[in-house]
Design a protein around this motif. Structure first.
Motif: not given
Ligand SMILES: [Zn+2]
Length: 258
Positions: A107, A110, A128, A152
């Motif tokens: 997160e 990217s 996660y 994600i």
């Protein structure tokens, strides 16, 4: 082969034999405790030692590979400081690797995820949260973690991850159920660097190279300066040994994404 299914079967048969023996000859309780002790010890060991393939099969190496190839893998990233340094070294030595990323670390990063892929490396799912109690999660919670991380990644790349690296190398029946439900393949390792421990650079380098052979999968972490130092020396040794590092999906000839 020693698997959870086979020792459960053995435990049940041994228990029946004990109960029948107890009924006929009055066997001391001590023998029940020995049996339970053996069962629990084997189950704990099997859950922590991924090479045992105790709960399910993981790809730990490719012993039948013909080419002089190995696979470097990096867990627990992406890390804004150390992952770019790993990528720089890999590029310098023309080596490819696999990054088993933690969803919450993806997160906000990217750009780093895209860079890893653009430079020819592969990304796998490494939960996660990477919670210390992940091994105690129920199947529903494990699936939610793996789906969240895949979600994600899919948002950034449009691809679904197919490879899972068990957090802490822990396996159990709930993780078995979860990866089966999601169609993921479990990727283990044949050489563990222990680069997150206080071991010296020299010791880590020796651990990772003294028995290194084609088909091996090496476990590192792109989370500390120590790994960067060891990696540079390791890449030089790979060059001397004429061993090429490729992505783990290439080494195993499996699909990394759907
Ligand atoms: Zn990890």
């Amino acid at each position: 082969m020693l698997t959870f299914v086979s020792i459960k079967r053995f435990f049940l048969i041994a228990l029946i034999v004990l109960l029948v023996g107890d009924w006929m000859y009055n066997i001391p309780t001590f023998y029940y405790w020995i049996l339970i002790g053996i069962f629990l010890t084997l189950t704990v060991l099997g859950s922590f030692l991924i090479q045992w393939n105790f709960h399910f099969k993981s790809h730990n190496s490719n012993p039948s590979i013909v080419e002089n190839q190995i696979a470097l893998t990096f867990d627990d990233g992406p890390h804004p400081e150390y992952t770019p340094q790993v990528l720089q070294l890999l590029k310098q030595f023309n080596a490819k690797a696999t990054f088993f990323c933690i969803g919450k670390h993806m997160e906000g990063h990217s750009g780093l995820i895209k860079r890893i892929l653009t430079e020819g490396h592969t990304i796998g799912n490494h939960t996660y949260s990477h919670s210390r109690v992940f091994g105690f999660f129920g199947a529903k919670k494990v699936i939610a973690e793996l789906q969240k991380t895949n979600g994600i990644f899919a948002k950034i790349t449009g691809k679904q991850i197919q490879m899972y690296r068990p957090a802490f190398g822990v396996t159990n029946p709930n993780i078995k159920k979860s990866i089966k439900a999601m169609g993921l393949q479990s990727i283990g390792w044949s050489i563990r660097s222990l680069d997150t421990t206080p071991l010296s650079d020299d010791t880590i380098l020796h651990r990772t190279t003294h028995k290194l052979a084609k088909g091996d999968i090496l476990l590192f972490h792109d989370t500390s300066p120590k790994t960067i130092i060891v990696l540079e020396r390791l890449l030089l040794i790979l060059q001397e040994k004429n061993l090429q590092s490729v992505t783990v999906d290439q080494l195993l000839n499996i699909k990394a994404y759907a």
